[in-house]
Design an enzyme around this catalytic site. Structure first.
Site, PDB file in Angstrom:
ATOM      1  N   PHE A 189      -8.937 -12.287   7.814  1.00 49.18           N
ATOM      2  CA  PHE A 189      -8.353 -12.458   6.480  1.00 49.18           C
ATOM      3  C   PHE A 189      -7.515 -13.741   6.465  1.00 49.18           C
ATOM      4  O   PHE A 189      -6.742 -13.994   7.395  1.00 49.18           O
ATOM      5  CB  PHE A 189      -7.482 -11.257   6.110  1.00 49.18           C
ATOM      6  CG  PHE A 189      -7.075 -11.271   4.667  1.00 49.18           C
ATOM      7  CD1 PHE A 189      -8.003 -10.997   3.675  1.00 49.18           C
ATOM      8  CD2 PHE A 189      -5.778 -11.573   4.298  1.00 49.18           C
ATOM      9  CE1 PHE A 189      -7.636 -11.026   2.338  1.00 49.18           C
ATOM     10  CE2 PHE A 189      -5.407 -11.608   2.965  1.00 49.18           C
ATOM     11  CZ  PHE A 189      -6.337 -11.319   1.976  1.00 49.18           C
ATOM     12  N   ARG A 216     -18.650  -7.175  -2.613  1.00 46.23           N
ATOM     13  CA  ARG A 216     -18.161  -6.062  -1.799  1.00 46.23           C
ATOM     14  C   ARG A 216     -18.025  -4.838  -2.703  1.00 46.23           C
ATOM     15  O   ARG A 216     -17.311  -4.870  -3.709  1.00 46.23           O
ATOM     16  CB  ARG A 216     -16.813  -6.399  -1.165  1.00 46.23           C
ATOM     17  CG  ARG A 216     -16.831  -7.633  -0.283  1.00 46.23           C
ATOM     18  CD  ARG A 216     -15.509  -7.816   0.455  1.00 46.23           C
ATOM     19  NE  ARG A 216     -14.371  -7.851  -0.454  1.00 46.23           N
ATOM     20  CZ  ARG A 216     -13.105  -7.702  -0.084  1.00 46.23           C
ATOM     21  NH1 ARG A 216     -12.813  -7.485   1.173  1.00 46.23           N
ATOM     22  NH2 ARG A 216     -12.128  -7.766  -0.968  1.00 46.23           N
ATOM     23  N   TYR A 249      -1.838  -0.923  -0.529  1.00 46.79           N
ATOM     24  CA  TYR A 249      -2.339  -0.945  -1.903  1.00 46.79           C
ATOM     25  C   TYR A 249      -3.860  -0.849  -1.980  1.00 46.79           C
ATOM     26  O   TYR A 249      -4.422  -0.825  -3.064  1.00 46.79           O
ATOM     27  CB  TYR A 249      -1.858  -2.187  -2.656  1.00 46.79           C
ATOM     28  CG  TYR A 249      -2.122  -3.521  -1.996  1.00 46.79           C
ATOM     29  CD1 TYR A 249      -3.361  -4.137  -2.090  1.00 46.79           C
ATOM     30  CD2 TYR A 249      -1.110  -4.174  -1.299  1.00 46.79           C
ATOM     31  CE1 TYR A 249      -3.595  -5.365  -1.500  1.00 46.79           C
ATOM     32  CE2 TYR A 249      -1.329  -5.413  -0.712  1.00 46.79           C
ATOM     33  CZ  TYR A 249      -2.577  -6.003  -0.806  1.00 46.79           C
ATOM     34  OH  TYR A 249      -2.802  -7.217  -0.224  1.00 46.79           O
ATOM     35  N   LYS A 250      -4.536  -0.780  -0.840  1.00 40.49           N
ATOM     36  CA  LYS A 250      -5.992  -0.629  -0.845  1.00 40.49           C
ATOM     37  C   LYS A 250      -6.327   0.855  -0.757  1.00 40.49           C
ATOM     38  O   LYS A 250      -6.234   1.581  -1.739  1.00 40.49           O
ATOM     39  CB  LYS A 250      -6.601  -1.438   0.291  1.00 40.49           C
ATOM     40  CG  LYS A 250      -6.265  -2.934   0.238  1.00 40.49           C
ATOM     41  CD  LYS A 250      -6.908  -3.693   1.370  1.00 40.49           C
ATOM     42  CE  LYS A 250      -6.385  -5.121   1.460  1.00 40.49           C
ATOM     43  NZ  LYS A 250      -6.689  -5.929   0.279  1.00 40.49           N
ATOM     44  N   ASP A 274      -4.502  -5.874  12.460  1.00 39.72           N
ATOM     45  CA  ASP A 274      -4.308  -5.835  11.019  1.00 39.72           C
ATOM     46  C   ASP A 274      -5.183  -4.701  10.497  1.00 39.72           C
ATOM     47  O   ASP A 274      -6.406  -4.774  10.545  1.00 39.72           O
ATOM     48  CB  ASP A 274      -4.717  -7.168  10.390  1.00 39.72           C
ATOM     49  CG  ASP A 274      -4.667  -7.148   8.864  1.00 39.72           C
ATOM     50  OD1 ASP A 274      -4.483  -6.060   8.274  1.00 39.72           O
ATOM     51  OD2 ASP A 274      -4.818  -8.216   8.246  1.00 39.72           O
TER      52      ASP A 274
END
Length: 445
Positions: free
Chosen positions: A150, A412, A260-261, A235
């Site tokens: 990321f 995605r 938040y995912k 991560d």
């Protein structure tokens, strides 16, 4: 729940033998789904006609649990009626608010009590961890990362290397896929650690790669890294709440994540951090200190000496943001109520169904770059669109389908077991087939 076999049964690229393409089959699967009622616990985005959108973007931002409104309102009410006294007299006292998530957070990542704290944001936590755990010395100066890490992780690593006066071009080592392959092989990373481990100070990997959706063998890689004398950090932004984790037993030194995912705690929600208990009492370990990491009984003595509290709490810097933390309570309550094992079982079926449907779309239009092995992925499929990807995205959007796009050509799609249905998955696949000019799925409609 029955009817879908492992998506990697038989030769690579084979369709599951039991896969049916008709809409009735999707309805049957939803009717058999014991977790289907959970969908009612979430606020679903709507299309222009007021009907629920097909939301397959939980890998970017999870949907809001309906209970969040009441929890945030509770804190607003306490603030308005008590002011500062709510720190100790509130319905959920603010002074120890972060402690409410200690055990639930530990359960999600396979940690012991005291190894997890919810605080800050992911990249801030990564920087705080690297201050303590990236300690280049002599010839052991490098950071090993995966290709397509990321970007924020890459920026953090580069800036930390430069902070130590080293050259990022030399100190950042990137594990890359073999020519013609999209994902990394565990054996290749292990081989790199065996050959170059004495150069590597820190192994920093994503638990699940955000771009390809590959789930790494975190246990094996941690073992190989520690045998080579490396510190290990993860991560878990795309792994927590998505796949089973066992951080303590694996021996990971630290891990960071956002919430938040797949944790569905809202945009910019409070993140989390794991520090293995072998570091719990290491007062000498360098860290950036702040008063909320101090021993609780010393916080209001206002002394000059910083004495970190034991465990992950000792890496806190500031008091928690209560209004940003409240939504996490709603999410973690759902995880505890349902259990990650049940969610993972449904996730495997949903993602396998999606894979089978995408494979059924004829023509050379699409390529799944996520591993076909269900154990090597979470609930995300990354689909390369060979031509006119922006037109495809627009076509999906016009049908009220929300997915994520990553340059230059990857869509995605993440069917989240909390709130997505088999009908969601089929609706997306039919729209995708139409958008690329294939009508393969129509024969079963």
């Amino acid at each position: 729940m029955t009817g879908i076999q492992s998506p990697h049964a038989g030769s690579p690229g084979d369709l599951p033998p039991s896969l049916r393409l008709d809409e009735q089959y999707a309805r049957e699967l939803d009717a058999e789904d014991p977790l289907a009622p959970l969908r009612e616990q979430f606020a679903l985005p709507t299309r222009l006609d007021g009907q629920p959108a097909v939301y397959l973007c939980g890998n970017s931002l999870g949907l809001m649990p309906k209970a969040v409104r009441e929890l945030v309102q509770r804190e607003l009410d306490d603030w308005s009626t008590m002011g500062v006294e709510a720190h100790f007299q509130g319905t959920a006292p603010w002074y120890c608010y972060h402690e409410r998530f200690r055990e639930a957070g530990a359960r999600l990542v396979g940690a012991h009590s005291g190894e997890v704290v919810m605080m800050n944001s992911l990249t801030i936590n990564l920087h705080l961890m690297m201050v303590s755990f990236y300690r280049p010395r002599d010839t052991r100066t490098k950071i090993l990362m995966e290709d397509h890490a990321f970007p924020s992780d890459q920026y953090a690593a580069v800036s930390q290397v430069a902070f130590h006066g080293l050259s990022p071009a030399e100190a950042i080592v990137v594990a890359q896929a073999r020519a013609g392959e999209e994902t990394l092989r565990t054996d290749d990373i292990v081989d790199m650690l065996e050959r170059r481990g004495d150069e590597i100070a820190l192994v920093l990997l994503g638990g699940v790669n955000y771009y390809t959706g590959q789930r790494f063998d975190m246990g094996r890689l941690t073992d190989a890294a520690r045998q080579a004398g490396c510190v290990v950090g993860l991560d878990l932004a795309h792994a927590i709440g998505n796949v089973p984790l066992d951080l303590h037993e694996w021996g990971v030194d630290f891990a960071v994540w956002c919430s938040y995912k797949y944790l569905n705690s809202g945009p910019g929600a409070v993140a989390g951090c794991f520090v293995h208990e072998r570091h719990a009492k290491s007062i000498a370990l360098p860290r950036f200190a702040g008063w909320w990491g101090n021993e609780p009984e010393m916080r209001f003595l206002m002394g000059r000496e910083f004495v970190p509290t034991e465990g992950a709490d000792g890496w806190q810097v500031s008091n928690p943001s209560i209004l940003a933390m409240a939504p996490l309570e709603a999410s973690l309550e759902l995880f505890d109520r349902v259990g990650l094992d049940a969610l993972r079982a449904k996730s495997v079926l949903l993602t396998g169904y999606l894979e089978g449907l995408v494979q059924s779309i004829d023509g050379p239009h699409l390529e799944i770059i996520t591993p076909r092995d269900q154990d090597a992925r979470g609930c995300q499929l990354s689909i390369r669109v060979v031509e006119h990807v922006k037109d495809v995205l627009n076509a999906l959007s016009e049908r009220g389908i929300v997915v994520d796009f990553r340059e230059p050509d990857v869509i995605r799609a993440a069917p989240v077991p909390f709130y997505n249905t088999f009908q969601d998955v089929r609706t997306f696949a039919v729209a995708l087939a139409d958008a690329v000019g294939s009508h393969a799925l129509r024969r079963g409609s």
